[in-house]
Design a protein around this motif. Structure first.
Motif, PDB file in Angstrom:
ATOM      1  N   HIS A   1      30.755  43.654  36.174  1.00 16.40           N
ATOM      2  CA  HIS A   1      30.456  44.079  37.539  1.00 16.40           C
ATOM      3  C   HIS A   1      29.210  43.393  38.106  1.00 16.40           C
ATOM      4  O   HIS A   1      29.020  43.356  39.325  1.00 16.40           O
ATOM      5  CB  HIS A   1      30.272  45.596  37.588  1.00 16.40           C
ATOM      6  CG  HIS A   1      31.563  46.339  37.458  1.00 16.40           C
ATOM      7  ND1 HIS A   1      31.668  47.703  37.662  1.00 16.40           N
ATOM      8  CD2 HIS A   1      32.813  45.915  37.144  1.00 16.40           C
ATOM      9  CE1 HIS A   1      32.926  48.086  37.458  1.00 16.40           C
ATOM     10  NE2 HIS A   1      33.638  47.016  37.143  1.00 16.40           N
TER      11      HIS A   1
ATOM     12  N   VAL B   1      25.292  48.155  41.066  1.00 18.80           N
ATOM     13  CA  VAL B   1      26.052  48.121  39.812  1.00 18.80           C
ATOM     14  C   VAL B   1      25.640  49.279  38.911  1.00 18.80           C
ATOM     15  O   VAL B   1      26.473  49.903  38.239  1.00 18.80           O
ATOM     16  CB  VAL B   1      25.838  46.780  39.081  1.00 18.80           C
ATOM     17  CG1 VAL B   1      26.591  46.763  37.753  1.00 18.80           C
ATOM     18  CG2 VAL B   1      26.289  45.608  39.947  1.00 18.80           C
ATOM     19  N   LEU B   2      24.350  49.592  38.926  1.00 22.39           N
ATOM     20  CA  LEU B   2      23.808  50.618  38.032  1.00 22.39           C
ATOM     21  C   LEU B   2      23.838  52.020  38.632  1.00 22.39           C
ATOM     22  O   LEU B   2      23.324  52.969  38.037  1.00 22.39           O
ATOM     23  CB  LEU B   2      22.362  50.258  37.663  1.00 22.39           C
ATOM     24  CG  LEU B   2      22.198  48.941  36.905  1.00 22.39           C
ATOM     25  CD1 LEU B   2      20.738  48.543  36.841  1.00 22.39           C
ATOM     26  CD2 LEU B   2      22.773  49.058  35.501  1.00 22.39           C
ATOM     27  N   ARG B   3      24.480  52.177  39.779  1.00 24.14           N
ATOM     28  CA  ARG B   3      24.497  53.471  40.466  1.00 24.14           C
ATOM     29  C   ARG B   3      25.015  54.614  39.600  1.00 24.14           C
ATOM     30  O   ARG B   3      24.465  55.727  39.651  1.00 24.14           O
ATOM     31  CB  ARG B   3      25.323  53.376  41.748  1.00 24.14           C
ATOM     32  CG  ARG B   3      25.250  54.608  42.626  1.00 24.14           C
ATOM     33  CD  ARG B   3      25.827  54.344  44.011  1.00 24.14           C
ATOM     34  NE  ARG B   3      25.712  55.527  44.865  1.00 24.14           N
ATOM     35  CZ  ARG B   3      26.671  56.435  45.018  1.00 24.14           C
ATOM     36  NH1 ARG B   3      27.840  56.275  44.384  1.00 24.14           N
ATOM     37  NH2 ARG B   3      26.490  57.482  45.804  1.00 24.14           N
ATOM     38  N   PRO B   4      26.059  54.432  38.760  1.00 23.60           N
ATOM     39  CA  PRO B   4      26.500  55.552  37.912  1.00 23.60           C
ATOM     40  C   PRO B   4      25.391  56.095  37.000  1.00 23.60           C
ATOM     41  O   PRO B   4      25.309  57.306  36.769  1.00 23.60           O
ATOM     42  CB  PRO B   4      27.642  54.939  37.095  1.00 23.60           C
ATOM     43  CG  PRO B   4      28.169  53.836  37.957  1.00 23.60           C
ATOM     44  CD  PRO B   4      26.964  53.263  38.634  1.00 23.60           C
TER      45      PRO B   4
ATOM     46  N   THR C   1      29.685  44.932  32.152  1.00 18.74           N
ATOM     47  CA  THR C   1      28.840  43.788  32.484  1.00 18.74           C
ATOM     48  C   THR C   1      29.506  42.887  33.515  1.00 18.74           C
ATOM     49  O   THR C   1      28.824  42.194  34.282  1.00 18.74           O
ATOM     50  CB  THR C   1      28.519  42.968  31.226  1.00 18.74           C
ATOM     51  OG1 THR C   1      29.757  42.560  30.610  1.00 18.74           O
ATOM     52  CG2 THR C   1      27.716  43.778  30.224  1.00 18.74           C
TER      53      THR C   1
ATOM     54  N   TRP D   1      29.625  54.413  31.362  1.00 18.16           N
ATOM     55  CA  TRP D   1      29.897  53.011  31.026  1.00 18.16           C
ATOM     56  C   TRP D   1      29.783  52.159  32.275  1.00 18.16           C
ATOM     57  O   TRP D   1      30.372  52.474  33.311  1.00 18.16           O
ATOM     58  CB  TRP D   1      31.294  52.857  30.418  1.00 18.16           C
ATOM     59  CG  TRP D   1      31.753  51.421  30.294  1.00 18.16           C
ATOM     60  CD1 TRP D   1      31.017  50.362  29.847  1.00 18.16           C
ATOM     61  CD2 TRP D   1      33.036  50.908  30.641  1.00 18.16           C
ATOM     62  NE1 TRP D   1      31.775  49.198  29.883  1.00 18.16           N
ATOM     63  CE2 TRP D   1      33.022  49.520  30.365  1.00 18.16           C
ATOM     64  CE3 TRP D   1      34.210  51.483  31.138  1.00 18.16           C
ATOM     65  CZ2 TRP D   1      34.129  48.696  30.591  1.00 18.16           C
ATOM     66  CZ3 TRP D   1      35.308  50.666  31.364  1.00 18.16           C
ATOM     67  CH2 TRP D   1      35.263  49.292  31.074  1.00 18.16           C
ATOM     68  N   ILE D   2      28.996  51.083  32.167  1.00 20.02           N
ATOM     69  CA  ILE D   2      28.855  50.123  33.259  1.00 20.02           C
ATOM     70  C   ILE D   2      29.297  48.761  32.725  1.00 20.02           C
ATOM     71  O   ILE D   2      28.616  48.166  31.879  1.00 20.02           O
ATOM     72  CB  ILE D   2      27.400  50.054  33.757  1.00 20.02           C
ATOM     73  CG1 ILE D   2      26.981  51.416  34.319  1.00 20.02           C
ATOM     74  CG2 ILE D   2      27.243  48.962  34.815  1.00 20.02           C
ATOM     75  CD1 ILE D   2      25.527  51.502  34.706  1.00 20.02           C
TER      76      ILE D   2
ATOM     77  N   ILE E   1      25.921  49.633  28.814  1.00 24.38           N
ATOM     78  CA  ILE E   1      26.153  48.507  29.715  1.00 24.38           C
ATOM     79  C   ILE E   1      26.743  47.412  28.849  1.00 24.38           C
ATOM     80  O   ILE E   1      26.042  46.732  28.097  1.00 24.38           O
ATOM     81  CB  ILE E   1      24.850  48.057  30.396  1.00 24.38           C
ATOM     82  CG1 ILE E   1      24.194  49.238  31.110  1.00 24.38           C
ATOM     83  CG2 ILE E   1      25.132  46.916  31.369  1.00 24.38           C
ATOM     84  CD1 ILE E   1      22.859  48.912  31.746  1.00 24.38           C
TER      85      ILE E   1
ATOM     86  N   VAL F   1      24.125  55.742  28.189  1.00 21.62           N
ATOM     87  CA  VAL F   1      24.681  54.769  29.134  1.00 21.62           C
ATOM     88  C   VAL F   1      24.902  53.453  28.387  1.00 21.62           C
ATOM     89  O   VAL F   1      23.961  52.867  27.870  1.00 21.62           O
ATOM     90  CB  VAL F   1      23.730  54.539  30.321  1.00 21.62           C
ATOM     91  CG1 VAL F   1      24.326  53.502  31.278  1.00 21.62           C
ATOM     92  CG2 VAL F   1      23.433  55.847  31.044  1.00 21.62           C
TER      93      VAL F   1
END
Length: 275
Positions: free
Chosen positions: A70, A84-87, A68, A65-66, A50, A48
């Motif tokens: 978001h 935001v971190l749900r994925p 930043t 990919w998250i 971020i 993951v």
């Protein structure tokens, strides 16, 4: 690198984080080395990232990919920062069911968001309940401000998520941690090491000769670079075979030493075939 690793199963599913209060601490390099360690053993890894949209626009080296960016609209999402971190949380479910490893590579400057998420979700307790082994790798260089930041990160994290143990990583990219006894730097390091209470500290040596930087134009991970033939890689980046061969030798030596460091701080890896 191993061409055809024998699939291995960890004794428990694994959740790892790599974090630090600032940028340019070597977090992504550390996350990549952790991934290589498990990939070489045939353990499924979910990486993951971020990271900012500006950075990930030039790479696809991740599984989740998250952005930043978001986090700026976290207040509008269900669960706030957790939304935001749900994925990443969704990707944890299959790991809990069939095994494997998740590695979360946090961008610099997000330790406050991480602490808020841990406090709100009780993630440490949830992972413990589901049988995960967990570890947070906290990065620092030898700069006094970075060492002070690392100490604060560890102290705050220990309060909001005591179930997730920490490993301090001393990155020597800007110099070693050999300070004159009694100096301000020596005291800053001593204060930082107190947070470890006798736990093993991971030492990340500097890669000799800026070898990784020289090979960076290839756009490959460290593991990918080590799988390349020097002459073909030299042609790819517009260098020469001798220089590239030397760079690959330095990378291979660093890769091997870091592998030993990782195994030393994750003792349960001794139970994994091929480790």
């Amino acid at each position: 690198m191993t061409d055809d690793p024998i699939p291995a199963r960890l004794p428990k599913p694994l959740y790892l984080e790599v974090l630090g209060a600032s940028t340019h601490l070597g977090k992504t390099l550390m996350a990549n080395r952790l991934r290589d360690a498990f990939t070489d053993m045939g353990v499924p890894v979910t990486l993951v990232r971020i990271e900012s949209e500006r950075v990930t626009a030039v790479t696809t080296d991740y599984d989740v990919w998250i952005p930043t960016e978001h986090f700026a609209r976290a207040a509008d999402l269900p669960g706030g920062v957790a939304g935001v971190l749900r994925p990443a949380f969704l990707a944890l479910q299959p790991i809990a069911e069939v095994g494997g490893c998740m590695i979360v590579d946090w961008a610099g400057g997000l330790v406050g968001h991480r602490a808020s998420m841990l406090a709100a979700t009780a993630l440490g307790r949830m992972l413990e309940k589901r049988g995960f082994e967990t570890r947070a790798f906290v990065m620092t260089t030898n700069h006094p401000d970075r060492m002070a930041e690392a100490r604060e990160v560890i102290e705050v994290s220990a309060k909001v998520a005591p179930e997730i143990p920490h490993t301090l990583v001393l990155n020597e990219r800007h110099g070693a941690f050999d300070f004159v006894e009694g100096s301000m730097l020596s005291k800053r390091l001593s204060d930082l090491l107190q947070t470890q209470r006798g736990k093993r500290v991971l030492r990340m040596e500097k890669i000799h000769g800026d070898s990784l930087g020289h090979l960076a134009p290839a756009g490959m991970t460290l593991g990918g670079l080590l799988d390349q033939e020097p002459d073909l890689l030299a042609e790819m980046i517009g260098s020469d075979e001798i220089t590239v061969t030397a760079c690959l030798s330095h990378l291979a030596a660093w890769h091997q030493r870091m592998g030993a460091e990782v195994r030393a701080v994750l003792p349960f890896l001794e139970e994994v075939p091929g480790s």
